[in-house]
Write an enzyme that holds these catalytic residues in place. Structure first.
Site, PDB file in Angstrom:
ATOM      1  N   SER A  21      27.894  59.640  46.784  1.00  4.80           N
ATOM      2  CA  SER A  21      28.273  59.533  45.367  1.00  4.80           C
ATOM      3  C   SER A  21      29.570  58.736  45.184  1.00  4.80           C
ATOM      4  O   SER A  21      29.732  58.042  44.174  1.00  4.80           O
ATOM      5  CB  SER A  21      28.381  60.920  44.722  1.00  4.80           C
ATOM      6  OG  SER A  21      29.500  61.610  45.195  1.00  4.80           O
ATOM      7  N   HIS A 117      39.707  62.158  50.396  1.00  8.08           N
ATOM      8  CA  HIS A 117      39.639  63.502  50.953  1.00  8.08           C
ATOM      9  C   HIS A 117      39.705  64.514  49.807  1.00  8.08           C
ATOM     10  O   HIS A 117      40.518  64.361  48.894  1.00  8.08           O
ATOM     11  CB  HIS A 117      40.807  63.718  51.925  1.00  8.08           C
ATOM     12  CG  HIS A 117      40.763  65.059  52.581  1.00  8.08           C
ATOM     13  ND1 HIS A 117      39.885  65.355  53.612  1.00  8.08           N
ATOM     14  CD2 HIS A 117      41.458  66.198  52.347  1.00  8.08           C
ATOM     15  CE1 HIS A 117      40.062  66.607  53.981  1.00  8.08           C
ATOM     16  NE2 HIS A 117      41.000  67.148  53.231  1.00  8.08           N
ATOM     17  N   VAL A 152      44.643  62.611  61.415  1.00  4.09           N
ATOM     18  CA  VAL A 152      43.545  63.150  60.600  1.00  4.09           C
ATOM     19  C   VAL A 152      44.038  63.344  59.168  1.00  4.09           C
ATOM     20  O   VAL A 152      44.914  64.180  58.914  1.00  4.09           O
ATOM     21  CB  VAL A 152      43.052  64.503  61.175  1.00  4.09           C
ATOM     22  CG1 VAL A 152      41.969  65.098  60.281  1.00  4.09           C
ATOM     23  CG2 VAL A 152      42.531  64.317  62.584  1.00  4.09           C
ATOM     24  N   GLU A 182      37.161  62.619  42.110  1.00  8.50           N
ATOM     25  CA  GLU A 182      37.055  61.635  43.202  1.00  8.50           C
ATOM     26  C   GLU A 182      36.456  60.331  42.678  1.00  8.50           C
ATOM     27  O   GLU A 182      36.888  59.238  43.045  1.00  8.50           O
ATOM     28  CB  GLU A 182      36.171  62.172  44.336  1.00  8.50           C
ATOM     29  CG  GLU A 182      36.763  63.349  45.087  1.00  8.50           C
ATOM     30  CD  GLU A 182      35.921  63.748  46.291  1.00  8.50           C
ATOM     31  OE1 GLU A 182      35.429  62.884  47.026  1.00  8.50           O
ATOM     32  OE2 GLU A 182      35.751  64.968  46.505  1.00  8.50           O
TER      33      GLU A 182
HETATM   34  C1  GAR Z   1      33.462  63.915  49.259  1.00 12.37           C
HETATM   35  O1  GAR Z   1      33.827  65.121  48.646  1.00 12.37           O
HETATM   36  C2  GAR Z   1      34.584  63.407  50.131  1.00 12.37           C
HETATM   37  O2  GAR Z   1      35.853  63.629  49.588  1.00 12.37           O
HETATM   38  C3  GAR Z   1      34.378  64.227  51.370  1.00 12.37           C
HETATM   39  O3  GAR Z   1      32.982  64.236  51.564  1.00 12.37           O
HETATM   40  C4  GAR Z   1      32.355  64.143  50.287  1.00 12.37           C
HETATM   41  C5  GAR Z   1      31.377  62.999  50.322  1.00 12.37           C
HETATM   42  O4  GAR Z   1      30.609  62.986  49.152  1.00 12.37           O
HETATM   43  N1  GAR Z   1      35.056  63.678  52.493  1.00 12.37           N
HETATM   44  C6  GAR Z   1      35.632  64.434  53.426  1.00 12.37           C
HETATM   45  O5  GAR Z   1      35.620  65.651  53.415  1.00 12.37           O
HETATM   46  C7  GAR Z   1      36.335  63.646  54.515  1.00 12.37           C
HETATM   47  N2  GAR Z   1      37.240  64.483  55.227  1.00 12.37           N
HETATM   48  P1  GAR Z   1      29.761  61.706  48.760  1.00 12.37           P
HETATM   49  O6  GAR Z   1      28.898  61.384  49.993  1.00 12.37           O
HETATM   50  O7  GAR Z   1      28.935  62.135  47.610  1.00 12.37           O
HETATM   51  O8  GAR Z   1      30.705  60.593  48.438  1.00 12.37           O
END
Ligand code: GAR
Length: 213
Positions: A21, A117, A152, A182
């Site tokens: 997304s 993040h 990290v 986000e």
């Molecule tokens: C998002 O919430 C992003 O912030 C998180 O994974 C999700 C991906 O969603 N990333 C992490 O946790 C990285 N440490 P998406 O595939 O719908 O963009």
């Protein structure tokens, strides 16, 4: 400047592992004309990632590079670097890419690799950030877009957006609230990096005035 006088569009790669997304939010911002960029490559370590399918449906170049089957992390990253070089990528955008990249990989794109993040860093780095926030009992959480360094979730912060955390929140309810932010924060952060002059002072990303794009 390109031939029509417009500034050249930055060549982005998006790396993802799942839903995609945030990738779609970046693509939507580009299509709206809010981001002077083009996504020239989408890569996933998960062949079945919905984000990869979405990229293909949009006609974007999209490749699966699974870690499994590669003899080592170095071998996997070397394939990834080749794909990025082949597509002449300038900026690497991590968007839910759930794999740690080595320091030598990160060093190949100095100040040109960005991550999102789902917490207000430096709180709750690593996995399950939203569950960590609920568990800890914080009243405010959010998301952070930052430059990637060798640690990290530890690089210089570009943009943060906050959301309330309610006592009744489950990790997934909080995750959904953060996700909405986000989708605004990632395009905003990239736009600022591409459209403004900036420098890193200590740990700080310091922006000058916006260029006319
Ligand atoms: C998002 O919430 C992003 O912030 C998180 O994974 C999700 C991906 O969603 N990333 C992490 O946790 C990285 N440490 P998406 O595939 O719908 O963009």
């Amino acid at each position: 400047m390109s031939r029509d006088g417009a500034p050249p569009r930055a060549r982005l790669a998006v790396l993802l592992s799942g839903r995609g997304s945030n990738f779609l939010a970046l693509q939507a911002a580009i299509e709206r004309g809010d981001l002077p960029a083009r996504i020239v490559l989408v890569v996933s370590d998960q062949a079945e990632a919905p984000g990869l399918k979405a990229a293909r449906e949009l006609g974007l170049r999209a490749v699966a590079l699974p870690r499994r089957g590669e003899p080592s992390r170095e071998a996997h990253e070397s394939k990834l670097l080749s794909a990025l070089a082949e597509a002449d990528v300038e900026w690497v955008c991590l968007a839910g890419y759930m794999r740690l990249l080595s320091a030598s990989f990160v060093a190949r794109y100095p100040r040109r690799m960005v991550n999102i993040h789902p917490s207000l860093l430096p709180a709750f780095p690593g996995l399950h950030a939203q569950a960590q926030a609920v568990e800890h009992g914080v009243k405010v959480s959010g998301c952070t877009v930052h430059l990637v360094d060798a640690g990290v979730d530890s690089g210089p912060i570009i943009v943060q957006r906050a959301v309330p955390v309610y006592d009744s929140d489950s990790p997934s309810e909080l995750a959904n609230r953060i996700l909405q932010q986000e989708h605004k924060a990632y395009p905003e952060a990239l736009r600022r990096l591409l459209a403004q002059r900036w420098e890193i002072v200590g740990r700080r990303v310091v922006f000058a005035a916006e260029k006319n794009l």
